[in-house]
Design an enzyme around this catalytic site. Structure first.
Site, PDB file in Angstrom:
ATOM      1  CG  ASP A 224      -1.814   1.084   1.468  1.00 40.62           C
ATOM      2  OD1 ASP A 224      -2.997   1.179   0.569  1.00 40.62           O
ATOM      3  OD2 ASP A 224      -1.882   1.427   2.252  1.00 40.62           O
ATOM      4  CD  GLU A 248      -2.377   2.576  -3.608  1.00 45.83           C
ATOM      5  OE1 GLU A 248      -3.524   2.814  -3.798  1.00 45.83           O
ATOM      6  OE2 GLU A 248      -1.784   2.354  -2.405  1.00 45.83           O
TER       7      GLU A 248
HETATM    8  C1  ABC Z   1     -11.635   7.307   3.900  1.00 47.00           C
HETATM    9  C2  ABC Z   1     -12.805   7.513   3.262  1.00 47.00           C
HETATM   10  C3  ABC Z   1     -13.087   8.323   2.495  1.00 47.00           C
HETATM   11  C4  ABC Z   1     -12.645   9.200   2.479  1.00 47.00           C
HETATM   12  C5  ABC Z   1     -11.282   9.339   3.122  1.00 47.00           C
HETATM   13  C6  ABC Z   1     -10.765  10.590   2.990  1.00 47.00           C
HETATM   14  O1  ABC Z   1     -10.682   8.489   4.271  1.00 47.00           O
HETATM   15  O2  ABC Z   1     -13.213   5.955   3.185  1.00 47.00           O
HETATM   16  O3  ABC Z   1     -14.397   7.795   1.825  1.00 47.00           O
HETATM   17  O4  ABC Z   1     -12.726   9.515   1.641  1.00 47.00           O
HETATM   18  C7  ABC Z   1      -8.037   3.393   3.478  1.00 47.00           C
HETATM   19  C8  ABC Z   1      -9.524   3.373   3.132  1.00 47.00           C
HETATM   20  C9  ABC Z   1      -9.999   4.967   2.966  1.00 47.00           C
HETATM   21  C10 ABC Z   1     -10.007   5.538   4.031  1.00 47.00           C
HETATM   22  C11 ABC Z   1      -8.282   5.811   3.825  1.00 47.00           C
HETATM   23  C12 ABC Z   1      -7.646   6.581   4.475  1.00 47.00           C
HETATM   24  O5  ABC Z   1      -8.275   4.635   4.185  1.00 47.00           O
HETATM   25  O6  ABC Z   1      -9.518   2.504   2.204  1.00 47.00           O
HETATM   26  O7  ABC Z   1     -11.906   4.187   2.748  1.00 47.00           O
HETATM   27  O8  ABC Z   1     -10.880   6.151   2.690  1.00 47.00           O
HETATM   28  O9  ABC Z   1      -8.095   6.386   6.108  1.00 47.00           O
HETATM   29  C13 ABC Z   1      -3.913   3.133  -0.789  1.00 47.00           C
HETATM   30  C14 ABC Z   1      -5.606   1.746  -0.933  1.00 47.00           C
HETATM   31  C15 ABC Z   1      -6.430   2.158   0.264  1.00 47.00           C
HETATM   32  C16 ABC Z   1      -6.580   2.747   2.267  1.00 47.00           C
HETATM   33  C17 ABC Z   1      -5.371   3.435   2.068  1.00 47.00           C
HETATM   34  C18 ABC Z   1      -4.292   3.946   3.084  1.00 47.00           C
HETATM   35  C19 ABC Z   1      -3.785   3.544   0.843  1.00 47.00           C
HETATM   36  O10 ABC Z   1      -5.714   1.287  -1.435  1.00 47.00           O
HETATM   37  O11 ABC Z   1      -7.501   1.373   0.218  1.00 47.00           O
HETATM   38  O12 ABC Z   1      -7.394   3.884   2.268  1.00 47.00           O
HETATM   39  O13 ABC Z   1      -4.625   2.896   3.590  1.00 47.00           O
HETATM   40  C20 ABC Z   1      -3.887   8.409  -1.982  1.00 47.00           C
HETATM   41  C21 ABC Z   1      -2.475   7.599  -1.915  1.00 47.00           C
HETATM   42  C22 ABC Z   1      -3.277   5.807  -2.049  1.00 47.00           C
HETATM   43  C23 ABC Z   1      -4.716   5.616  -0.971  1.00 47.00           C
HETATM   44  C24 ABC Z   1      -5.372   6.422  -1.866  1.00 47.00           C
HETATM   45  C25 ABC Z   1      -6.906   6.254  -1.214  1.00 47.00           C
HETATM   46  O14 ABC Z   1      -5.649   7.268  -1.677  1.00 47.00           O
HETATM   47  O15 ABC Z   1      -2.150   8.372  -2.443  1.00 47.00           O
HETATM   48  O16 ABC Z   1      -2.121   5.364  -1.324  1.00 47.00           O
HETATM   49  N1  ABC Z   1      -4.920   4.162  -1.707  1.00 47.00           N
HETATM   50  C26 ABC Z   1      -5.157  12.177  -5.563  1.00 47.00           C
HETATM   51  C27 ABC Z   1      -3.154  11.847  -4.999  1.00 47.00           C
HETATM   52  C28 ABC Z   1      -3.547  10.351  -4.714  1.00 47.00           C
HETATM   53  C29 ABC Z   1      -5.079   9.945  -3.947  1.00 47.00           C
HETATM   54  C30 ABC Z   1      -5.947  10.298  -3.802  1.00 47.00           C
HETATM   55  C31 ABC Z   1      -7.182   9.949  -3.802  1.00 47.00           C
HETATM   56  O17 ABC Z   1      -5.566  11.518  -4.721  1.00 47.00           O
HETATM   57  O18 ABC Z   1      -2.612  11.813  -6.572  1.00 47.00           O
HETATM   58  O19 ABC Z   1      -2.075  10.203  -4.425  1.00 47.00           O
HETATM   59  O20 ABC Z   1      -4.518   8.624  -2.980  1.00 47.00           O
HETATM   60  O21 ABC Z   1      -6.735  10.748  -2.285  1.00 47.00           O
HETATM   61  C32 ABC Z   1      -6.653  12.538 -10.659  1.00 47.00           C
HETATM   62  C33 ABC Z   1      -4.674  13.286 -10.112  1.00 47.00           C
HETATM   63  C34 ABC Z   1      -5.069  11.933  -8.809  1.00 47.00           C
HETATM   64  C35 ABC Z   1      -5.492  12.742  -7.713  1.00 47.00           C
HETATM   65  C36 ABC Z   1      -6.278  12.058  -8.160  1.00 47.00           C
HETATM   66  C37 ABC Z   1      -7.995  12.056  -7.438  1.00 47.00           C
HETATM   67  O22 ABC Z   1      -7.812  12.740  -9.254  1.00 47.00           O
HETATM   68  O23 ABC Z   1      -4.139  12.456 -11.525  1.00 47.00           O
HETATM   69  O24 ABC Z   1      -3.507  12.751  -8.740  1.00 47.00           O
HETATM   70  O25 ABC Z   1      -4.978  11.220  -7.073  1.00 47.00           O
HETATM   71  O26 ABC Z   1      -7.143  13.824 -11.458  1.00 47.00           O
END
Ligand code: ABC
Ligand code: CA
Length: 490
Positions: A224, A248
Site C-alpha cells: 500500500d 500501489e
Molecule cells: C476514507 C474514507 C473516504 C474518504 C477518505 C478521506 O477517508 O473511506 O471516503 O474520502 C483506506 C480506506 C479508505 C479510507 C482511507 C483513509 O484509508 O480503504 O476507505 O478513506 O483513511 C491506499 C489503499 C486505500 C487505503 C489507503 C490508506 C491507501 O488502496 O484503500 O484507504 O491505507 C491516496 C494514496 C493511495 C490511497 C488512496 C486512498 O489515497 O496515494 O495510496 N490508496 C490523488 C493523489 C493520490 C491519492 C488520491 C486519493 O488523490 O495523487 O495519491 O491517493 O486521495 C486525479 C489526479 C490524482 C488524484 C486523483 C484523485 O485525481 O491526477 O493525482 O489522486 O485527477
C-alpha cells in the site's frame, strides 16, 4: 538518510524467507482475484445485510473465503489478494470502522474480525492445495488515525509520537517531500505517518515482513501507499519479504510511476487504468491515448509492463458499471487486463455486475449476489482466463511478448500479443464497427477461433484479418489448434 541499495540487499538477506517462495516469474502466468476480506464471504454461507454506507464490518472471514474457493477457481483465477491482515484500531471514526484493514494498530496481532491465525493458515493451506497463490496487502507507510497520546500508546511496536513524522496533512501532491513525510487523510481521520527514515524502524519492519511471510506462507505482497515512502526504503523491504512485491503507486504519469519499478517487482499500473475508463465510457473516448500510455510504460518501466499488475477496478475507485450501463462497453473494459502484458487482477463483484460508485459504495458484500455462475460477465471472465491460459500453454514466449497495436482508430483498437489478437471498440451495444488488422505473425491460412462467439475464421494471404461487429462486443482470437476447451463445452 539514505541506505545504498547494495548494502540494503546485503542486510536483507539475513531476514529473507524460504527459497520456495514465489517469484515474479511464477506470478506472471497467474491471474489474481482481489477480495475485501470483510465483504467477500461469510463463514457457513450466511446472507446478512451489509450496508456499504454504514462503513462497518459486515462479517466476511478467512473461513468464508475457504468455503468459496471453488467459485474463484471456477472463474479461472489461480491467486487471490486479500485485505491487510494485522490488528486495526477499534471503534467508529468519521469514516467508520476499519473494516478495510488499512488502519493498523498492532502489526504483531491479526485483525480478529477476519478470523484467527489458524484460520489464516488454513486459508493459505487450502489455496496451496489447489495450486493457488496467496497475496496479502501490507501497509508500512502509516498506522491508524492518531488524535491523542493515547492513540500512540495503543500502537505496537511504534508506541510513541517520535516514531512518526510530525503531523502535517498532505495537501500538495506535487511536493514529493510532503507526499512522503506528511500524513494521509484529512482533519477528521489523519493517518499517523511512520518515520521510515529511522533505522530501528526500518529493521523492525523488515523483520516483521519476513516473519509474516513465513508464518502464513504468503506468496506475494501488495504494498500500500508506496509513493508515500522514500524510494530507497523499498529494495531492503522487498528483499526481506523474499517474495513477489507489487506496489500501489496512485499516479497517472508513467515517468513518475516508472521509478518505483526499479525498487519493487512491479506496480499496480495506474497509468493504464487512468486511460481505460475514459477510453471505453463513451464512443468519443480516446482509444489511442490508451495505446500510447502502454507504449510509454513498456519503454520506461524496468521490465516493461511484465511483472506489474493491471486492473480495471479496485476498492478505491468507482466501478465501471457505475459510469455506464452498456454491457458491450463493460465487456471491453473487463477484457482489457487479460490481454495486457501485466498480471490481470479482477476486483471481486465486477463479474456479478456490481455497480457501486465511490468508496464506500464500491465495497458491496458479494454474498448478496448468491455467487451465481450462470451470468453473462461470469462467463466472460471464465472465457478470458481460459484464453489467456491457452495462449501461455501454446506459446512459451507469450509472457514476454509485448503487446502491439496493429490498428488504432477513433473507435477501434486491435491488440496483438502472439498468439492472441484482441479487438476492442467503444461504439457500444447499438454501434456497428469493423477492424482491418494487418501485420500479424500468423501464417496465412491459419484457422483462428473467436473465443466469445466460438466462430472460426482464416487469416488472409497477407497475414491479416478483417472483422465486423454489430453489437460493440470485444473479440478475441486464438489459433484453433490451441488447447482452449471452452467452445467444446458449449
Ligand atoms: C476514507 C474514507 C473516504 C474518504 C477518505 C478521506 O477517508 O473511506 O471516503 O474520502 C483506506 C480506506 C479508505 C479510507 C482511507 C483513509 O484509508 O480503504 O476507505 O478513506 O483513511 C491506499 C489503499 C486505500 C487505503 C489507503 C490508506 C491507501 O488502496 O484503500 O484507504 O491505507 C491516496 C494514496 C493511495 C490511497 C488512496 C486512498 O489515497 O496515494 O495510496 N490508496 C490523488 C493523489 C493520490 C491519492 C488520491 C486519493 O488523490 O495523487 O495519491 O491517493 O486521495 C486525479 C489526479 C490524482 C488524484 C486523483 C484523485 O485525481 O491526477 O493525482 O489522486 O485527477
Ligand atoms: Ca510517509
Amino acid at each position: 538518510m539514505s541506505l545504498s541499495v547494495s548494502r540494503a540487499l546485503a542486510l536483507a538477506t539475513c531476514f529473507a524467507a524460504s527459497s520456495l517462495a514465489a517469484s515474479v516469474v511464477e506470478w506472471q502466468e497467474r491471474s489474481i482475484y482481489q477480495v475485501l476480506t470483510d465483504r467477500f464471504a461469510l463463514e457457513g454461507g450466511g446472507t446478512a445485510r451489509c450496508v456499504t454506507d454504514d462503513r462497518k464490518y459486515c462479517g466476511g472471514t478467512y473461513r468464508g473465503i475457504i468455503d468459496k474457493l471453488d467459485y474463484i477457481q471456477n472463474l479461472g483465477f489461480d491467486a487471490i489478494w486479500i485485505s491487510p491482515i494485522v490488528a486495526n484500531v477499534g471503534g467508529f471514526t468519521t469514516y467508520g470502522e476499519a473494516y478495510h484493514g488499512y488502519w493498523a494498530q498492532d502489526i504483531y496481532k491479526l485483525n480478529s474480525h477476519f478470523g484467527s491465525a489458524d484460520d489464516l493458515v488454513a486459508l493459505s493451506n487450502a489455496l496451496h492445495a489447489r495450486d493457488m497463490y496467496l497475496m496479502v496487502d501490507v501497509v508500512v507507510n502509516h498506522f491508524g488515525p492518531a488524535n491523542s497520546s493515547a492513540s500512540f500508546e495503543s500502537f505496537n511496536p511504534f508506541n510513541k509520537p517520535s516514531y512518526f513524522h510530525p503531523r502535517c496533512l498532505i495537501t500538495n501532491y506535487n511536493n514529493q517531500t510532503d507526499v512522503e513525510q506528511c500524513w494521509l487523510g484529512d482533519d477528521k481521520v489523519a493517518l499517523a505517518d511512520v518515520n521510515t527514515e529511522n533505522l530501528w524502524i526500518v529493521t523492525t519492519l523488515n523483520r516483521w515482513i519476513a516473519s509474516l511471510v513465513k508464518d502464513y506462507r504468503i506468496d506475494g505482497i501488495r504494498i500500500d501507499t508506496v509513493k508515500h515512502v522514500r524510494k530507497d526504503f523499498w529494495p531492503l523491504f522487498a528483499a526481506a519479504s523474499g517474495i513477489y512485491t507489487v506496489g500501489e503507486v496512485f499516479h497517472s504519469n508513467t515517468a513518475y510511476v516508472a521509478d518505483y519499478t526499479y525498487v519493487l517487482d512491479g506496480v499496480l499500473d495506474y497509468p493504464t487504468w487512468y486511460q481505460l475508463f475514459p477510453a471505453f465510457q463513451t464512443s468519443t473516448g480516446n482509444l489511442s491515448a490508451l495505446a500510447e500510455v502502454i507504449l510509454k510504460a513498456q519503454r520506461s518501466y524496468k521490465t516493461g509492463l511484465f511483472g506489474s499488475g493491471v486492473f480495471s477496478e479496485n476498492h478505491d475507485q468507482p466501478r465501471f458499471a457505475s459510469l455506464t450501463t452498456d454491457t458491450a462497453r463493460i465487456k471491453n473494459v473487463i477484457a482489457f487486463p487479460f490481454i495486457h502484458d501485466g498480471i490481470p487482477i479482477l476486483y471481486y463483484g465486477q463479474e456479478q455486475g456490481y455497480t457501486g460508485g465511490n468508496d464506500p459504495a464500491n465495497r458491496e458484500a458479494l454474498w448478496l449476489s448468491g455467487y451465481v455462475e450462470e451470468k453473462e460477465f461470469v462467463d466472460h471472465v471464465k472465457t478470458l482466463n481460459a484464453a489467456r491460459k491457452a495462449a501461455i500453454a501454446t506459446c512459451a514466449e507469450y509472457l514476454v511478448t509485448p503487446m502491439e497495436f496493429p490498428e488504432v482508430t477513433a473507435t477501434t483498437l486491435a491488440v496483438y500479443k502472439h498468439p492472441l489478437l484482441a479487438l476492442f471498440t467503444n461504439v457500444g451495444s447499438h454501434g456497428t464497427t469493423s477492424w482491418d488488422v494487418q501485420g500479424t505473425d500468423y501464417a496465412p491460412g491459419t484457422e483462428l477461433l473467436e473465443v466469445f462467439s466460438c466462430s472460426k475464421v482464416y487469416v488472409d494471404s497477407t497475414g491479416g484479418l478483417t472483422a465486423l461487429s454489430t453489437s460493440g462486443q470485444p473479440q478475441l482470437y486464438i489459433p484453433a489448434s490451441a488447447p482452449f476447451e471452452h467452445c467444446k463445452n458449449r
